[in-house]
Design an enzyme around this catalytic site. Structure first.
Site, PDB file in Angstrom:
ATOM      1  N   TYR A 175      61.622   6.808  81.441  1.00 16.30           N
ATOM      2  CA  TYR A 175      60.556   7.559  80.777  1.00 16.30           C
ATOM      3  C   TYR A 175      61.143   8.762  80.033  1.00 16.30           C
ATOM      4  CZ  TYR A 175      56.084   9.823  79.862  1.00 16.30           C
ATOM      5  OH  TYR A 175      55.003  10.396  79.231  1.00 16.30           O
ATOM      6  N   TYR A 198      66.671  22.846  73.045  1.00 16.03           N
ATOM      7  CA  TYR A 198      65.270  22.456  73.091  1.00 16.03           C
ATOM      8  C   TYR A 198      64.990  21.836  74.450  1.00 16.03           C
ATOM      9  CZ  TYR A 198      60.818  20.357  71.993  1.00 16.03           C
ATOM     10  OH  TYR A 198      59.489  20.015  72.012  1.00 16.03           O
ATOM     11  N   TYR A 256      60.625   5.063  72.795  1.00 20.40           N
ATOM     12  CA  TYR A 256      60.122   6.180  71.988  1.00 20.40           C
ATOM     13  C   TYR A 256      61.076   6.525  70.852  1.00 20.40           C
ATOM     14  CZ  TYR A 256      56.287   7.659  75.058  1.00 20.40           C
ATOM     15  OH  TYR A 256      55.108   7.757  75.754  1.00 20.40           O
ATOM     16  N   SER A 284      52.075  20.714  75.079  1.00 20.43           N
ATOM     17  CA  SER A 284      50.632  20.665  74.829  1.00 20.43           C
ATOM     18  C   SER A 284      49.863  20.331  76.092  1.00 20.43           C
ATOM     19  CB  SER A 284      50.314  19.659  73.722  1.00 20.43           C
ATOM     20  OG  SER A 284      51.048  18.488  73.899  1.00 20.43           O
ATOM     21  N   GLU A 311      52.574   5.417  78.573  1.00 16.77           N
ATOM     22  CA  GLU A 311      52.576   6.504  79.554  1.00 16.77           C
ATOM     23  C   GLU A 311      53.308   6.128  80.826  1.00 16.77           C
ATOM     24  OE1 GLU A 311      49.003   8.968  79.612  1.00 16.77           O
ATOM     25  OE2 GLU A 311      48.098   7.451  78.345  1.00 16.77           O
TER      26      GLU A 311
END
Ligand SMILES: *[C@@H]1O[C@H](CO)[C@@H](O)[C@H](O)[C@H]1NC(C)=O
Ligand SMILES: *[C@@H]1O[C@H](CO)[C@@H](O)[C@H](O)[C@H]1NC(C)=O
Ligand SMILES: *[C@@H]1O[C@H](CO)[C@@H](O)[C@H](O)[C@H]1NC(C)=O
Length: 378
Positions: free
Chosen positions: A269, A258, A180, A211, A149
């Protein structure tokens, strides 16, 4: 929770229905709901580790030129599982999956005295999980701070100052860089053209899966402005349109663009929203995250659109509309597909640990993070 299910319903009746349904599913799905919500975005699409998939051609990161296969054994102790999600690590995981020898993973705390590395996942530490400060700490042992995170969600970690020897994160300057996702060179063979990589069933201009929806996120503000200029299809738990793992990519492939909008903006990040969603799904990413320059260190500069490329969100919207109509120009965003393909860890919680063994010999020793909090925000 991040999703305020009950609060936004217009009528009492539908509120009641939604809450009753949720309560019912809560009872049934309690264990899966125990997963923390902050990272729900990440976990939603996490693939469980498959111990039968013995594939030693997998890579651990893009350019693992530092790879050295040590002949000394390395024992890596997982002190607590990230998000309480216990993974099956019996057998010789790093050997079986990546061909890395002498690299042993365990979550058996009685191995503490012998462990070469002990892994502490940040989320549980800030939720009260204790460090083993009461045990004699072997001088040679490395304590590894592990987090997926951004600093915005890692809490106040000042209490870790002077305790951790190494860092494992998406930060490129972490001791163990575990991104990632990444692009790996890939030969598509002659005869293929860029057009072959563009899904033919595009029917939405822009899509967003979210989400964790919060008004204070910069991304929410950009979305609210953008939807006034162009249609944006939204999906995800926060919108009452949850997609499961099988629906995700087919859905994204129908979108020209997207929105790979990160929940916070920090150096390096860049999450699965870019790699596993946009790039894998065959949509051109519109990114909101660190600077364009930072993205360009990870993906070709002509493969994405950065929100900061425009003076205003209105201008961005107008550009997307025009680009979707310009076949040739739109296709140019897919050129990278002729030479690369997207890759990511199959198991976000286990695979990164194997990397420790491949670069163990290059680690600075001894090393201590006297101020992890500041390092994170650098
Ligand atoms: C092994 O990995 C390669 C590259 O990711 C993939 O193409 C292949 O299908 C995998 N094999 C198995 C048995 O999973
Ligand atoms: C759209 O096309 C792509 C391939 O071009 C396919 O993978 C995807 O499943 C399709 N999506 C839908 C919703 O049919
Ligand atoms: C790890 O940090 C501890 C505590 O600061 C220190 O005593 C030890 O030498 C360090 N070990 C390594 C391997 O860097």
């Amino acid at each position: 929770m991040a999703d305020h299910w009950c609060c936004h319903r217009r009528t009492i009746l539908s509120t009641l229905l939604v809450c009753l349904t949720l309560f019912g599913s809560l009872l049934v799905k309690w264990p899966s709901l125990m997963k923390p919500f902050l990272t729900a975005e990440l976990n939603e699409f996490m693939v469980p580790y498959d111990s039968t998939n013995t594939n030693s051609t997998n890579t651990l990161i893009p350019d693992d030129s530092t790879n050295t296969h040590s002949s000394t054994n390395t024992t890596i102790l997982v002190w607590h599982w990230a998000f309480g999600s216990k993974q099956d690590i019996h057998g010789n995981v790093c050997q079986d999956r990546f061909g890395i020898p002498n690299c042993f993973l365990s979550d058996d705390r009685s191995l503490f005295p012998q462990a070469d590395f002990v892994i502490f996942h940040n989320r549980e530490l800030i939720n009260g999980q204790q460090l083993p400060l009461h045990l004699p700490r072997p001088e040679e042992q490395g304590w590894v701070w592990f987090s997926w995170e951004s600093p915005a969600h890692n809490g106040n970690i000042k209490f870790l100052d002077g305790k951790m020897n190494y860092t494992m994160s998406y930060r490129r300057d972490a001791d163990f860089f575990v991104p990632y996702g990444w692009l790996e060179p890939h030969n598509v063979g002659s005869g293929m053209t860029v057009d072959d990589f563009i899904p033919k069933n595009k029917s939405y201009l822009a899509c967003w899966v979210v989400s964790n929806y919060a008004g204070h996120h910069k991304r929410t503000q950009v979305y609210n402005k953008l939807k006034k200029v162009i249609p944006v299809e939204v999906y995800g738990g926060a919108m009452g349109r949850r997609l499961n793992g099988e629906q995700l990519l087919p859905t994204i492939s129908r979108c020209y663009f997207y929105l790979s909008f990160e929940n916070s903006q920090f150096q390096d990040y860049v999450t699965e929203k870019l790699w596993s969603n946009a790039l894998k799904g065959g949509a051109v990413p519109v990114v909101l995250g660190p600077s364009r320059k930072n993205y360009e260190a990870m993906i070709p500069k002509d493969s994405f659109i950065h929100v900061d490329d425009f003076w205003s969100v209105e201008e961005l919207g107008a550009f997307l509309k025009k680009l979707a109509e310009d076949r040739e120009r739109y296709a140019s965003y897919f050129k990278w597909k002729l030479n690369y393909r997207v890759s990511a860890y199959d198991n976000w919680l286990v695979d990164p640990l194997c990397r420790i063994c491949t670069i163990r010999s290059t680690l600075q020793k001894p090393k201590v993070y006297r101020n992890l909090y500041d390092w994170e925000r650098k």
